[in-house]
Write a protein that holds these residues in place. Structure first.
Motif, PDB file in Angstrom:
ATOM      1  N   VAL A  40      38.400  10.342  31.364  1.00 14.41           N
ATOM      2  CA  VAL A  40      38.383   8.889  31.161  1.00 14.41           C
ATOM      3  C   VAL A  40      38.877   8.478  29.779  1.00 14.41           C
ATOM      4  O   VAL A  40      39.170   7.301  29.558  1.00 14.41           O
ATOM      5  CB  VAL A  40      36.978   8.292  31.403  1.00 14.41           C
ATOM      6  CG1 VAL A  40      36.529   8.524  32.836  1.00 14.41           C
ATOM      7  CG2 VAL A  40      35.961   8.847  30.422  1.00 14.41           C
ATOM      8  N   ASN A  41      38.976   9.433  28.846  1.00 10.52           N
ATOM      9  CA  ASN A  41      39.465   9.061  27.515  1.00 10.52           C
ATOM     10  C   ASN A  41      39.990  10.281  26.778  1.00 10.52           C
ATOM     11  O   ASN A  41      39.469  11.393  26.915  1.00 10.52           O
ATOM     12  CB  ASN A  41      38.356   8.419  26.676  1.00 10.52           C
ATOM     13  CG  ASN A  41      38.890   7.814  25.384  1.00 10.52           C
ATOM     14  OD1 ASN A  41      39.892   7.107  25.390  1.00 10.52           O
ATOM     15  ND2 ASN A  41      38.236   8.098  24.274  1.00 10.52           N
ATOM     16  N   PHE A 300      35.060   5.119  24.306  1.00 14.00           N
ATOM     17  CA  PHE A 300      34.529   3.905  24.908  1.00 14.00           C
ATOM     18  C   PHE A 300      33.002   3.916  24.856  1.00 14.00           C
ATOM     19  O   PHE A 300      32.374   4.953  24.628  1.00 14.00           O
ATOM     20  CB  PHE A 300      34.988   3.800  26.366  1.00 14.00           C
ATOM     21  CG  PHE A 300      36.474   3.688  26.536  1.00 14.00           C
ATOM     22  CD1 PHE A 300      37.161   2.579  26.070  1.00 14.00           C
ATOM     23  CD2 PHE A 300      37.193   4.698  27.161  1.00 14.00           C
ATOM     24  CE1 PHE A 300      38.538   2.466  26.228  1.00 14.00           C
ATOM     25  CE2 PHE A 300      38.567   4.605  27.324  1.00 14.00           C
ATOM     26  CZ  PHE A 300      39.240   3.488  26.854  1.00 14.00           C
ATOM     27  N   SER A 301      32.413   2.756  25.104  1.00 11.35           N
ATOM     28  CA  SER A 301      30.963   2.687  25.235  1.00 11.35           C
ATOM     29  C   SER A 301      30.540   3.425  26.500  1.00 11.35           C
ATOM     30  O   SER A 301      31.348   3.671  27.408  1.00 11.35           O
ATOM     31  CB  SER A 301      30.509   1.227  25.330  1.00 11.35           C
ATOM     32  OG  SER A 301      30.947   0.663  26.562  1.00 11.35           O
ATOM     33  N   GLU A 307      32.197   2.664  34.043  1.00  7.04           N
ATOM     34  CA  GLU A 307      33.109   1.772  34.765  1.00  7.04           C
ATOM     35  C   GLU A 307      34.438   2.461  35.067  1.00  7.04           C
ATOM     36  O   GLU A 307      34.965   2.366  36.189  1.00  7.04           O
ATOM     37  CB  GLU A 307      33.350   0.511  33.934  1.00  7.04           C
ATOM     38  CG  GLU A 307      34.317  -0.473  34.571  1.00  7.04           C
ATOM     39  CD  GLU A 307      34.641  -1.637  33.647  1.00  7.04           C
ATOM     40  OE1 GLU A 307      35.707  -2.255  33.844  1.00  7.04           O
ATOM     41  OE2 GLU A 307      33.838  -1.927  32.733  1.00  7.04           O
ATOM     42  N   LEU A 308      34.990   3.159  34.091  1.00  2.92           N
ATOM     43  CA  LEU A 308      36.266   3.845  34.291  1.00  2.92           C
ATOM     44  C   LEU A 308      36.146   4.959  35.322  1.00  2.92           C
ATOM     45  O   LEU A 308      37.056   5.175  36.136  1.00  2.92           O
ATOM     46  CB  LEU A 308      36.769   4.404  32.962  1.00  2.92           C
ATOM     47  CG  LEU A 308      37.232   3.362  31.945  1.00  2.92           C
ATOM     48  CD1 LEU A 308      37.472   4.009  30.590  1.00  2.92           C
ATOM     49  CD2 LEU A 308      38.490   2.655  32.430  1.00  2.92           C
ATOM     50  N   ALA A 312      38.112   5.124  39.030  1.00  2.00           N
ATOM     51  CA  ALA A 312      38.867   6.296  39.476  1.00  2.00           C
ATOM     52  C   ALA A 312      38.342   6.809  40.812  1.00  2.00           C
ATOM     53  O   ALA A 312      39.121   7.222  41.687  1.00  2.00           O
ATOM     54  CB  ALA A 312      38.793   7.393  38.418  1.00  2.00           C
ATOM     55  N   ALA A 313      37.020   6.778  40.990  1.00  3.82           N
ATOM     56  CA  ALA A 313      36.429   7.242  42.245  1.00  3.82           C
ATOM     57  C   ALA A 313      36.833   6.344  43.409  1.00  3.82           C
ATOM     58  O   ALA A 313      37.104   6.820  44.517  1.00  3.82           O
ATOM     59  CB  ALA A 313      34.909   7.290  42.110  1.00  3.82           C
ATOM     60  N   GLN A 314      36.883   5.040  43.161  1.00  3.05           N
ATOM     61  CA  GLN A 314      37.297   4.106  44.207  1.00  3.05           C
ATOM     62  C   GLN A 314      38.758   4.297  44.590  1.00  3.05           C
ATOM     63  O   GLN A 314      39.138   4.152  45.753  1.00  3.05           O
ATOM     64  CB  GLN A 314      37.090   2.668  43.732  1.00  3.05           C
ATOM     65  CG  GLN A 314      35.651   2.183  43.799  1.00  3.05           C
ATOM     66  CD  GLN A 314      35.548   0.719  43.420  1.00  3.05           C
ATOM     67  OE1 GLN A 314      36.101   0.285  42.414  1.00  3.05           O
ATOM     68  NE2 GLN A 314      34.844  -0.048  44.226  1.00  3.05           N
TER      69      GLN A 314
END
Length: 316
Positions: A40-41, A300-301, A307-308, A312-314
């Motif tokens: 995610v980052n 990120f927080s 959320e990220l 990606a899962a969706q």
């Protein structure tokens, strides 16, 4: 939006940010298990010659080999193959090619859920890196040697802190004559016995520190001075160890030509956050006649990370 399941986050800090070929190999490994484990980052810092990767995966209840364990090992193996610590130099302290691996619970996960994961990854690195790992498809023989591995936080039997094991291993002592850079590998004969792996380290690999803790924010504040001693003075006064802010660890480091910064770990960001750190650094720097830039996070927080992952899962 999906309801967040119990998630585990793994942050891996690699001692390389300038070799594009090495970074491509490591990032390919980090993305290999998507969507089971999602990168995610990525945060690379050229001055520090250091890159951080943030991986997130659901916790597989009762599974011996959850996806995040496999993904973390892939990143470690790729980094060990691609990076030579003995040839490394940067303005950030480090102990190994894979300098630090931190596991954090996210969403409904508990700290004990990621503790077992951290211990398993440490054992993989320390005891099994040189042989085939059946839980990683496709089955592959890695050529690197096993790496001494140290545990901290909830993963360590006594709850040892990250700062304490780093201090014992000489992490905070620069190796360059000017005291601003770290060059090459630490001594091969280790002053503290590792929790997994050999008693000596190789010059090309160094050692790895692996832990499990609640979420930690990394927040850095730029200073308009090239004087590292000033940055260290401010960092000391900001940190809890120096009588400053509770649950804040800080280092004063060189950061590019003519600049320094105060690099902070916020161990309990809900209690003491970035705004308080920014204000304290600004006040201390003003007293020394030093200008201060706006601080920045290196990730990120935790809410954004969740959320990220869900996005990606969706999309998978």
């Amino acid at each position: 939006m999906l309801r967040p399941p119990a998630l585990a986050c793994c942050k891996l800090y690699i001692s390389e940010a300038r070799n594009s070929g090495a970074l491509r190999a490591i990032e390919h490994a980090a993305a290999a298990l998507r969507p089971l484990a999602v990168l995610v980052n990525t945060f690379a810092d050229d001055a520090y010659n250091r890159v951080g990767y943030t991986l997130v995966s659901p916790l597989a209840g009762g599974a011996a080999s959850p996806p995040l364990r496999c993904a973390a090992f892939r990143v470690v193996a790729a980094a060990i193959e691609a990076v030579d610590l003995d040839a490394h130099a940067g303005a950030h302290p480090r102990l190994g090619v894979v300098d630090h691996i931190a596991f954090h619970p996210l969403a409904s996960a508990r700290l004990e859920d990621v503790t077992a994961l951290a211990r398993a990854v440490a054992a993989d690195i320390g005891d099994r890196l040189q042989g085939p790992l059946p839980f990683i498809p496709p089955r592959r023989e890695f050529t690197g040697t096993a790496v001494p591995t140290y545990l901290y936080g909830a993963a360590h039997r006594d709850g040892r802190t990250l700062a304490s094991i780093r201090r014992q291993l000489g992490y905070f002592t620069p190796t360059s004559p000017g005291g601003e850079q770290w060059h090459g590998a630490p001594d091969s004969l280790l002053p503290v016995a590792p929790d997994a792996g050999p008693r000596t380290s190789s010059a090309s690999n160094g050692v790895v520190v692996v832990g499990a803790t609640p979420w930690v924010d990394n927040y850095n504040v730029p200073l308009a001075t090239a004087d590292v001693s000033v940055a260290r003075r401010i960092a000391r006064a900001v940190s809890e160890r120096g009588g400053g802010l509770a649950c804040v660890q800080a280092m004063g480091l060189a950061h590019g030509d003519g600049a320094t910064e105060v690099a902070c770990n916020l161990l309990h960001p809900d209690a003491v956050g970035a705004d308080q750190v920014q204000e304290r650094v600004s006040r201390l720097a003003a007293g020394l006649g030093v200008g201060v830039g706006q601080g920045y996070f290196t990730d990120f927080s935790r809410e954004k990370v969740v959320e990220l992952y869900l996005q990606a899962a969706q999309a998978a």
